[in-house]
Scaffold this motif. Sequence first.
Motif, PDB file in Angstrom:
ATOM      1  N   ARG A 103      19.917  54.407   1.057  1.00  0.00           N
ATOM      2  CA  ARG A 103      18.999  55.123   1.941  1.00  0.00           C
ATOM      3  C   ARG A 103      19.028  54.462   3.300  1.00  0.00           C
ATOM      4  N   ASP A 104      18.438  55.113   4.282  1.00  0.00           N
ATOM      5  CA  ASP A 104      18.495  54.594   5.646  1.00  0.00           C
ATOM      6  C   ASP A 104      17.526  53.427   5.817  1.00  0.00           C
ATOM      7  N   ILE A 105      18.085  52.292   6.146  1.00  0.00           N
ATOM      8  CA  ILE A 105      17.296  51.096   6.417  1.00  0.00           C
ATOM      9  C   ILE A 105      17.640  50.625   7.822  1.00  0.00           C
ATOM     10  N   LEU A 106      16.616  50.383   8.590  1.00  0.00           N
ATOM     11  CA  LEU A 106      16.767  49.809   9.915  1.00  0.00           C
ATOM     12  C   LEU A 106      16.235  48.393   9.825  1.00  0.00           C
ATOM     13  N   VAL A 107      16.966  47.440  10.374  1.00  0.00           N
ATOM     14  CA  VAL A 107      16.506  46.057  10.392  1.00  0.00           C
ATOM     15  C   VAL A 107      16.217  45.698  11.841  1.00  0.00           C
ATOM     16  N   GLU A 108      14.973  45.351  12.106  1.00  0.00           N
ATOM     17  CA  GLU A 108      14.584  44.889  13.435  1.00  0.00           C
ATOM     18  C   GLU A 108      14.527  43.369  13.377  1.00  0.00           C
ATOM     19  N   VAL A 109      15.189  42.723  14.314  1.00  0.00           N
ATOM     20  CA  VAL A 109      15.218  41.265  14.368  1.00  0.00           C
ATOM     21  C   VAL A 109      14.374  40.831  15.554  1.00  0.00           C
ATOM     22  N   LEU A 110      13.284  40.137  15.274  1.00  0.00           N
ATOM     23  CA  LEU A 110      12.385  39.649  16.318  1.00  0.00           C
ATOM     24  C   LEU A 110      12.564  38.144  16.422  1.00  0.00           C
ATOM     25  N   GLU A 111      12.611  37.631  17.643  1.00  0.00           N
ATOM     26  CA  GLU A 111      12.755  36.195  17.831  1.00  0.00           C
ATOM     27  C   GLU A 111      11.777  35.725  18.896  1.00  0.00           C
ATOM     28  N   SER A 112      11.093  34.635  18.594  1.00  0.00           N
ATOM     29  CA  SER A 112      10.121  34.096  19.538  1.00  0.00           C
ATOM     30  C   SER A 112       9.755  32.674  19.135  1.00  0.00           C
ATOM     31  N   ARG A 113       9.143  31.986  20.057  1.00  0.00           N
ATOM     32  CA  ARG A 113       8.591  30.661  19.758  1.00  0.00           C
ATOM     33  C   ARG A 113       7.131  30.768  19.331  1.00  0.00           C
ATOM     34  N   ASP A 114       6.614  31.988  19.317  1.00  0.00           N
ATOM     35  CA  ASP A 114       5.197  32.212  19.065  1.00  0.00           C
ATOM     36  C   ASP A 114       5.007  33.260  17.961  1.00  0.00           C
ATOM     37  N   LEU A 115       4.583  32.821  16.791  1.00  0.00           N
ATOM     38  CA  LEU A 115       4.380  33.741  15.668  1.00  0.00           C
ATOM     39  C   LEU A 115       3.281  34.772  15.936  1.00  0.00           C
ATOM     40  N   ILE A 116       2.277  34.386  16.694  1.00  0.00           N
ATOM     41  CA  ILE A 116       1.190  35.323  17.033  1.00  0.00           C
ATOM     42  C   ILE A 116       1.746  36.486  17.853  1.00  0.00           C
ATOM     43  N   GLU A 117       2.625  36.195  18.786  1.00  0.00           N
ATOM     44  CA  GLU A 117       3.227  37.255  19.602  1.00  0.00           C
ATOM     45  C   GLU A 117       4.105  38.168  18.750  1.00  0.00           C
ATOM     46  N   ILE A 118       4.798  37.590  17.781  1.00  0.00           N
ATOM     47  CA  ILE A 118       5.593  38.408  16.857  1.00  0.00           C
ATOM     48  C   ILE A 118       4.670  39.332  16.072  1.00  0.00           C
ATOM     49  N   GLU A 119       3.570  38.783  15.594  1.00  0.00           N
ATOM     50  CA  GLU A 119       2.614  39.592  14.836  1.00  0.00           C
ATOM     51  C   GLU A 119       2.071  40.747  15.679  1.00  0.00           C
ATOM     52  N   LYS A 120       1.781  40.483  16.947  1.00  0.00           N
ATOM     53  CA  LYS A 120       1.292  41.543  17.833  1.00  0.00           C
ATOM     54  C   LYS A 120       2.329  42.646  17.994  1.00  0.00           C
ATOM     55  N   MET A 121       3.597  42.264  18.102  1.00  0.00           N
ATOM     56  CA  MET A 121       4.650  43.264  18.246  1.00  0.00           C
ATOM     57  C   MET A 121       4.782  44.092  16.962  1.00  0.00           C
ATOM     58  N   ILE A 122       4.661  43.448  15.816  1.00  0.00           N
ATOM     59  CA  ILE A 122       4.729  44.164  14.538  1.00  0.00           C
ATOM     60  C   ILE A 122       3.578  45.165  14.441  1.00  0.00           C
ATOM     61  N   GLU A 123       2.382  44.760  14.838  1.00  0.00           N
ATOM     62  CA  GLU A 123       1.233  45.667  14.795  1.00  0.00           C
ATOM     63  C   GLU A 123       1.447  46.861  15.721  1.00  0.00           C
ATOM     64  N   THR A 124       2.011  46.625  16.893  1.00  0.00           N
ATOM     65  CA  THR A 124       2.322  47.715  17.817  1.00  0.00           C
ATOM     66  C   THR A 124       3.324  48.662  17.178  1.00  0.00           C
ATOM     67  N   TYR A 125       4.302  48.115  16.509  1.00  0.00           N
ATOM     68  CA  TYR A 125       5.323  48.922  15.842  1.00  0.00           C
ATOM     69  C   TYR A 125       4.695  49.802  14.757  1.00  0.00           C
ATOM     70  N   LYS A 126       3.768  49.225  14.000  1.00  0.00           N
ATOM     71  CA  LYS A 126       3.146  49.955  12.878  1.00  0.00           C
ATOM     72  C   LYS A 126       2.354  51.178  13.319  1.00  0.00           C
ATOM     73  N   VAL A 127       1.727  51.119  14.478  1.00  0.00           N
ATOM     74  CA  VAL A 127       0.866  52.219  14.914  1.00  0.00           C
ATOM     75  C   VAL A 127       1.458  53.017  16.070  1.00  0.00           C
ATOM     76  N   GLY A 128       2.684  52.693  16.441  1.00  0.00           N
ATOM     77  CA  GLY A 128       3.300  53.301  17.609  1.00  0.00           C
ATOM     78  C   GLY A 128       3.810  54.712  17.403  1.00  0.00           C
ATOM     79  N   ALA A 129       4.482  55.194  18.423  1.00  0.00           N
ATOM     80  CA  ALA A 129       4.944  56.582  18.490  1.00  0.00           C
ATOM     81  C   ALA A 129       5.875  56.971  17.346  1.00  0.00           C
ATOM     82  N   LYS A 130       6.669  56.024  16.856  1.00  0.00           N
ATOM     83  CA  LYS A 130       7.638  56.358  15.805  1.00  0.00           C
ATOM     84  C   LYS A 130       7.176  55.922  14.414  1.00  0.00           C
ATOM     85  N   SER A 131       5.944  55.495  14.284  1.00  0.00           N
ATOM     86  CA  SER A 131       5.472  54.959  13.001  1.00  0.00           C
ATOM     87  C   SER A 131       5.554  55.986  11.869  1.00  0.00           C
TER      88      SER A 131
END
Length: 111
Positions: free
Chosen positions: A62-90
């Motif tokens: 099945r179609d799987i997309l892998v998004e690779v996030l990289e940062s020195r700040d786990l909180i910022e990664i978490e914020k981006m994940i939350e944006t992804y979850k509720v965003g336009a393509k969710s």
Amino acid sequence: MDPAERPKIRTYVVLLFIAVNPEYYELSKEERSKLNDPHVKELSKHLKNVSLISLKGTGLSRDILVEVLESRDLIEIEKMIETYKVGAKSKYGTIENVMITEKCMVREMTG
């Protein structure tokens, strides 16, 4: 991990495994563009602190997309994940799994 291999600055690499809704591929190019433009804009506000690479899998059951996030700040990664979850393509992609890793030893290609 050998302490000598540990970088002085911690960098996190997070893999998001996203199940793509097949209906997404049934959309016209214009309809996809209407989704992608706000999606990119929403995620772009996080690019100051988090880098993003999208990997499209093929040949899978099945179609799987892998998004690779990289940062020195786990909180910022978490914020981006939350944006992804509720965003336009969710509606067209569901995060099924998250793998949090820490960048350790790096051996660059020499070719």
